[in-house]
Design a protein around this motif. Structure first.
Motif, PDB file in Angstrom:
ATOM      1  N   GLU A 129      25.230 -34.857  13.101  1.00 33.80           N
ATOM      2  CA  GLU A 129      24.272 -34.804  14.177  1.00 33.80           C
ATOM      3  C   GLU A 129      23.176 -35.620  13.323  1.00 33.80           C
ATOM      4  N   GLU A 130      22.847 -36.762  13.614  1.00 35.49           N
ATOM      5  CA  GLU A 130      21.678 -37.552  13.058  1.00 35.49           C
ATOM      6  C   GLU A 130      21.523 -37.407  11.545  1.00 35.49           C
ATOM      7  N   ALA A 131      22.839 -37.551  11.047  1.00 38.63           N
ATOM      8  CA  ALA A 131      22.805 -37.581   9.391  1.00 38.63           C
ATOM      9  C   ALA A 131      21.900 -38.243   8.787  1.00 38.63           C
ATOM     10  N   LYS A 132      21.202 -38.075   7.764  1.00 40.43           N
ATOM     11  CA  LYS A 132      20.306 -38.820   7.082  1.00 40.43           C
ATOM     12  C   LYS A 132      21.112 -40.171   6.064  1.00 40.43           C
ATOM     13  N   THR A 133      20.820 -41.135   6.081  1.00 35.77           N
ATOM     14  CA  THR A 133      21.457 -42.192   5.433  1.00 35.77           C
ATOM     15  C   THR A 133      22.095 -41.841   4.148  1.00 35.77           C
ATOM     16  N   GLU A 173      18.896 -46.882  -3.431  1.00 34.47           N
ATOM     17  CA  GLU A 173      17.653 -47.440  -2.734  1.00 34.47           C
ATOM     18  C   GLU A 173      17.183 -46.182  -1.509  1.00 34.47           C
ATOM     19  N   ALA A 174      18.121 -45.671  -1.147  1.00 32.90           N
ATOM     20  CA  ALA A 174      17.823 -44.693   0.014  1.00 32.90           C
ATOM     21  C   ALA A 174      17.237 -43.400  -0.547  1.00 32.90           C
ATOM     22  N   GLU A 175      17.682 -42.970  -1.474  1.00 31.81           N
ATOM     23  CA  GLU A 175      16.976 -41.852  -2.458  1.00 31.81           C
ATOM     24  C   GLU A 175      15.702 -42.457  -3.005  1.00 31.81           C
ATOM     25  N   LYS A 233      28.477 -51.549  -4.356  1.00 28.89           N
ATOM     26  CA  LYS A 233      27.400 -51.963  -3.334  1.00 28.89           C
ATOM     27  C   LYS A 233      26.751 -50.829  -2.440  1.00 28.89           C
ATOM     28  N   VAL A 234      27.869 -49.878  -2.216  1.00 30.41           N
ATOM     29  CA  VAL A 234      27.346 -48.710  -1.609  1.00 30.41           C
ATOM     30  C   VAL A 234      26.393 -47.749  -2.432  1.00 30.41           C
ATOM     31  N   LYS A 235      26.881 -47.828  -3.762  1.00 29.69           N
ATOM     32  CA  LYS A 235      26.090 -46.902  -4.689  1.00 29.69           C
ATOM     33  C   LYS A 235      24.598 -47.252  -4.832  1.00 29.69           C
ATOM     34  N   ARG A 236      24.448 -48.828  -4.880  1.00 31.95           N
ATOM     35  CA  ARG A 236      23.153 -49.470  -4.613  1.00 31.95           C
ATOM     36  C   ARG A 236      22.465 -49.080  -3.622  1.00 31.95           C
TER      37      ARG A 236
END
Length: 272
Positions: free
Chosen positions: A231-235, A266-268, A259-262
């Protein structure tokens, strides 16, 4: 000591002896399947076994593969709970040492991502009537070939597990932006293949979905699948989950994982 108390003690002793005998008879059937123990207990040692309280080792059996133990159970007794002593015979791996460790690994789980049994029909219903965004930045392009898709359909008609599907229920703002209620977290290639076959875009053994018998169509739609909806999980949580899934044996190109690790870094960083 009164005669009544003496009788009660004898009754308890007899009951525990009976429970021990029943336990020994039951465990004999399992002995051939028990591996060699990797840890051991001694008589008199306090241990943990199920929900019993005050568990004490009374016997070491079959070279430590089996233990006899006593403990206290609780009976609700229609709202008037009381404790009583029982005897259990247990395989070694079900008996654990008393631990005072304060681990919290489960706190790393994505909030409310619980897998439940569903069907392909329910999954397709979400796709067609509510919308599932298949083009999130962390997802790969469509990489499955025709033979991969046919193998997936073959699994359905041979009643083989298709793995798990994970979705994220988008926030109202994201739903308006993406024109979909959900996004795919894990299972994009499989879902694409299912949709393509359902829409007659390829054939399985010379038959499109339209050309299947009524029975085969029902088998396809009713095929079970494990599905979870966050439910509306954070990125950052979605990216972590995606990476953990794909490090556990699922084939994914190193460049895409990087790519996903980068993206996760960035999200953190935004949260700092």
């Amino acid at each position: 000591m009164s005669e009544n108390n003496k009788t009660k003690k004898q009754t308890l002793k007899e009951r525990l002896a009976h429970e021990r005998q029943q336990g020994l008879l039951s465990i004999e059937k399992s002995l051939q399947y028990l591996n060699e123990p990797t840890y051991y207990f001694t008589v008199g040692q306090e241990v943990v076994y199920g929900s019993l309280k005050n568990c004490i080792i009374k016997e070491v059996l079959y070279n430590g593969k089996v233990y006899g133990l006593t403990g206290k159970a609780i009976s609700n007794n229609y709202g008037h709970p009381y404790t009583y002593q029982i005897y259990r015979v247990a395989a070694w791996m079900d008996v654990r040492p008393v631990s005072h460790e304060n681990t919290s690994f489960a706190s790393n789980q994505i909030s409310k991502l619980n897998f439940q049994n569903s069907t392909l029909e329910s999954l397709l219903h979400l796709y067609y009537y509510f919308g599932i965004d298949m083009k999130s930045d962390y997802q790969r392009e469509d990489v499955w070939e025709q033979k991969d898709k046919e193998l997936l359909i073959d699994s359905i008609f041979h009643n083989i597990d298709l793995g798990k599907i994970a979705l994220n229920h988008l926030s109202k703002e994201e739903r308006l932006k993406r024109n979909a209620d959900y996004e795919i977290i894990d299972g994009k290639q499989r879902l694409n293949a299912l949709i393509d076959y359902y829409e007659n875009k390829f054939e399985y053994k010379g038959k499109s979905f339209n050309n299947l018998s009524w029975m085969d169509k029902r088998i396809f739609k009713n095929h079970p699948i494990r599905m979870a909806i966050a439910e509306e999980a954070k990125t950052k949580d979605i990216l972590k989950y995606f990476l953990m899934l794909n490090r556990a044996g699922k084939e994914l190109e190193d460049l895409h994982l990087e790519k996903v690790k980068r993206m996760l870094e960035e999200a953190e960083a935004v949260l700092l």
